[in-house]
Design an enzyme around this catalytic site. Structure first.
Site, short mmCIF file in Angstrom:
data_model
loop_
_atom_site.label_atom_id
_atom_site.label_comp_id
_atom_site.label_asym_id
_atom_site.label_seq_id
_atom_site.Cartn_x
_atom_site.Cartn_y
_atom_site.Cartn_z
CE LYS A 116 -3.91 -2.19 2.19
NZ LYS A 116 -5.35 -1.88 2.58
CD GLU A 200 -4.96 5.76 4.16
OE1 GLU A 200 -4.06 5.14 3.13
OE2 GLU A 200 -6.25 5.79 4.48
CG HIS A 235 -12.89 -1.32 8.45
ND1 HIS A 235 -13.33 -0.12 8.62
CD2 HIS A 235 -12.34 -1.35 9.61
CE1 HIS A 235 -13.21 0.62 9.30
NE2 HIS A 235 -12.48 -0.23 10.33
NE ARG A 292 -8.24 -9.67 -4.61
CZ ARG A 292 -9.61 -9.08 -4.12
NH1 ARG A 292 -10.61 -9.33 -4.96
NH2 ARG A 292 -9.47 -8.41 -3.17
P1 ADP Z 1 -8.18 -3.50 3.50
O1 ADP Z 1 -7.36 -3.65 2.37
O2 ADP Z 1 -7.60 -4.23 4.70
O3 ADP Z 1 -9.76 -4.27 3.06
P2 ADP Z 1 -8.73 -0.81 2.82
O4 ADP Z 1 -7.54 0.08 2.78
O5 ADP Z 1 -9.24 -1.23 1.54
O6 ADP Z 1 -8.24 -2.09 3.70
O7 ADP Z 1 -9.91 -0.04 3.66
C1 ADP Z 1 -11.06 -1.03 4.00
C2 ADP Z 1 -12.18 -0.06 4.57
O8 ADP Z 1 -11.68 0.63 5.57
C3 ADP Z 1 -12.51 0.93 3.59
O9 ADP Z 1 -13.49 0.62 2.38
C4 ADP Z 1 -12.93 2.27 4.53
O10 ADP Z 1 -14.29 1.79 4.91
C5 ADP Z 1 -11.94 1.95 5.64
N1 ADP Z 1 -11.09 2.93 5.66
C6 ADP Z 1 -9.80 2.71 5.17
N2 ADP Z 1 -9.29 3.65 5.09
C7 ADP Z 1 -9.63 4.75 5.79
C8 ADP Z 1 -9.62 6.17 6.01
N3 ADP Z 1 -8.24 6.58 5.92
N4 ADP Z 1 -10.54 6.95 6.50
C9 ADP Z 1 -11.66 6.43 6.90
N5 ADP Z 1 -11.91 4.93 6.66
C10 ADP Z 1 -11.06 4.07 5.95
#
Ligand code: ADP
Length: 501
Positions: A116, A200, A235, A292
């Site tokens: 990431k 973040e 999430h 993917r």
């Molecule tokens: P993973 O790859 O572990 O699934 P992601 O980065 O895709 O994690 O994030 C999954 C979810 O977490 C997002 O869809 C959102 O709901 C929440 N999320 C991630 N980053 C943030 C952020 N910076 N602020 C608010 N919510 C976040």
């Protein structure tokens, strides 16, 4: 020309891929772990080979064994599905080294997007907006505090190698920062063997909106519009829809352009998904790219008419994309509900058990991608996703009604599922109005968690009671009605809403 494909996966996605193979005149080879020996993908494939015992490490993640089966079964390509080895760059490399086609992007693109932090750097270079954040965090507590203050609390600690919500921590205030970083690091190390974490900005009311892209080996990259995936628990997505009821056409246009730019920055080939977080003012930020096929790909298939698995196979074959961007049109509205063997009332705890009865919904505009059947034993070895219910209609309003109807028809007993929870989502005013963000489930918890009158074992019991009732009373009631032969069917229907056996 690809003539025979090994599907390095299981469950609904293996069945989904095998279906497209059959339609394309391509032979399919299933692999199965010991508890999966009578699974649906084994039945539908042209050949099925045992890959090992239940635990994924010894079966669906066993690269040498999968390559050995590929060689012995004489396939020319491997489709990894999603999960398992689908985003493992080493696997993609080893498949290609073995002289086979990997149905997916180049290993370099998988590697770049799998990290990431690396992906964020690439996006910044490509001019794609990212969530304000940091580089890799060190153990220097005062420095970490300085970074967090600069970004502004609340902040999110994330694992660079993250996925599935693991290694992710929300930190509201300075006093909690050091402990949260420590916990995120150890969770990341456990889950991914890499403890790199970064910070973040935490977006307060974000939407998770993603864009489907396809890239070929001739330099063409197109998008197939977006999917709104903000209905999440822990999430993780459970309901997806397209088009997003939130974004404007202008933002859609900008976001899809940026998604194509993101894919182009790694010379992306194959099917991929660029995920964005979108704030309440419709500012969007790159979140990550999944290299993917996505679980929720069917809603894009339904609104664009493109079979994404066939598209993946064509691209892997070396064919140029058969569509120009302007030829990709979307029509109507599609919604997907993920049916999980889990208990929403117990914090969505996954369950196991034997499926006693299953009635899948049918009718206009309904698709189910599943793999379980009566007598199937759901084990605890794998993801609890048992099926995906997808509906399409000309308008969002009709699609929501259709989903409600389809969920009403969906009956599974023997294992606890989230079907009734999904029915409640479809009735929640915020969802009906299309006014929801990633906090939807938390903000509607009271409504969503209202006890169901009858679930799980209770429903089994109701069916047994209905059957006893049927045996002891039906004949009598029908005999009573013999003066009006026509209404016997009606009478039967009144006694039993559906036949339990
Ligand atoms: P993973 O790859 O572990 O699934 P992601 O980065 O895709 O994690 O994030 C999954 C979810 O977490 C997002 O869809 C959102 O709901 C929440 N999320 C991630 N980053 C943030 C952020 N910076 N602020 C608010 N919510 C976040």
């Amino acid at each position: 020309m690809i003539k025979k494909i090994l599907v390095a996966n299981r469950g609904e996605i293996a069945v989904r891929i095998i279906r497209s193979c059959r339609e394309s005149g391509i032979k399919s080879v299933a692999i199965y772990s010991q508890p999966d020996r009578s699974s649906m993908h084994v039945r539908y494939a042209d050949e099925a080979w045992s890959v090992g015992p239940g635990p994924s490490g010894q079966s669906y993640l066993n690269i040498p064994k999968i390559l050995e089966i590929a060689k012995n079964s004489g396939v020319d390509a491997i489709h990894p599905g999603y999960g398992f080895l689908s985003e493992n760059a080493e696997f993609a490399e080893r498949v290609r080294k073995a002289g086979l086609i990997f149905i997916g992007p180049e290993a370099d693109a998988v590697r770049a997007m799998g990290d990431k932090m690396k992906a964020r750097e690439l996006m910044i270079k490509a001019g794609v907006p990212v969530v304000p954040g940091s580089d890799k965090l060190t153990d220097n507590e005062s420095e970490n505090l300085r970074i967090a203050d600069e970004i502004g609390f609340p902040v999110m600690i994330k694992a660079s190698a993250g996925g599935g919500g693991k290694g992710m921590r929300l930190v509201e205030k300075a006093g909690d920062l050091a402990a949260a970083i420590k916990r995120a690091k150890s969770e990341a190390l456990n889950a991914f063997g890499d403890d790199s974490v970064y910070m973040e900005k935490y977006l307060k009311s974000p939407h998770h909106i993603e864009v489907q892209v396809l890239g070929d080996n001739h330099g063409n990259i197109i998008h197939l519009f977006e999917r709104e995936c903000s209905v999440q628990r822990r999430h993780q997505k459970i309901v997806e829809e397209t088009p997003s009821p939130f974004i404007s056409d202008e933002i859609r246009e900008k976001m899809t352009k940026q998604a194509v730019a993101a894919a182009a920055s790694v010379n992306y080939t194959g099917a991929g998904t660029v995920e964005f977080l979108v704030d309440a003012d419709m500012n969007f930020y790159f979140l990550e790219m999944n290299t993917r096929l996505q679980v929720e790909h069917p809603i894009t298939e339904r609104t664009t008419g493109v079979d994404l698995v066939k598209a993946q196979i064509r691209i892997a074959n070396g064919d140029p994309l058969p569509w120009k961007q302007e030829e990709i049109r979307k029509s109507g509205h599609a919604i997907e509900c993920r049916i999980y063997a889990e208990d929403p009332e117990r914090n969505f705890m996954p369950g196991a058990g034997t499926v006693l009865h299953i009635t899948e919904p049918l009718g206009l505009g309904v698709r189910t991608d599943g793999y379980i059947y009566e007598g199937y034993e759901i084990t605890v070895f794998y993801d609890p996703l048992i099926s995906k219910l997808i509906v399409w209609a000309q308008t969002r309003e009709e699609a929501v009604q259709r989903m409600k109807r389809a969920l009403y028809e969906y009956k599974i007993t023997g294992v606890k599922t989230n079907i009734q929870f999904l029915e409640r989502i479809m009735k929640t005013p915020d969802f009906v109005d299309g006014k929801y963000d990633t906090h939807f489930i938390a903000s509607n918890e009271d409504y969503l968690m209202q006890g169901d009158e009858c679930t799980g074992e209770c429903e089994d019991l109701a069916m047994i009671m209905a059957y006893i009732e049927h045996q002891s009373h039906t004949d009598k009631r029908l005999r009573f009605n013999t003066h009006n032969r026509k209404s016997n069917w009606k009478e039967y229907g009144r006694i039993h809403r559906f036949n339990p056996f």
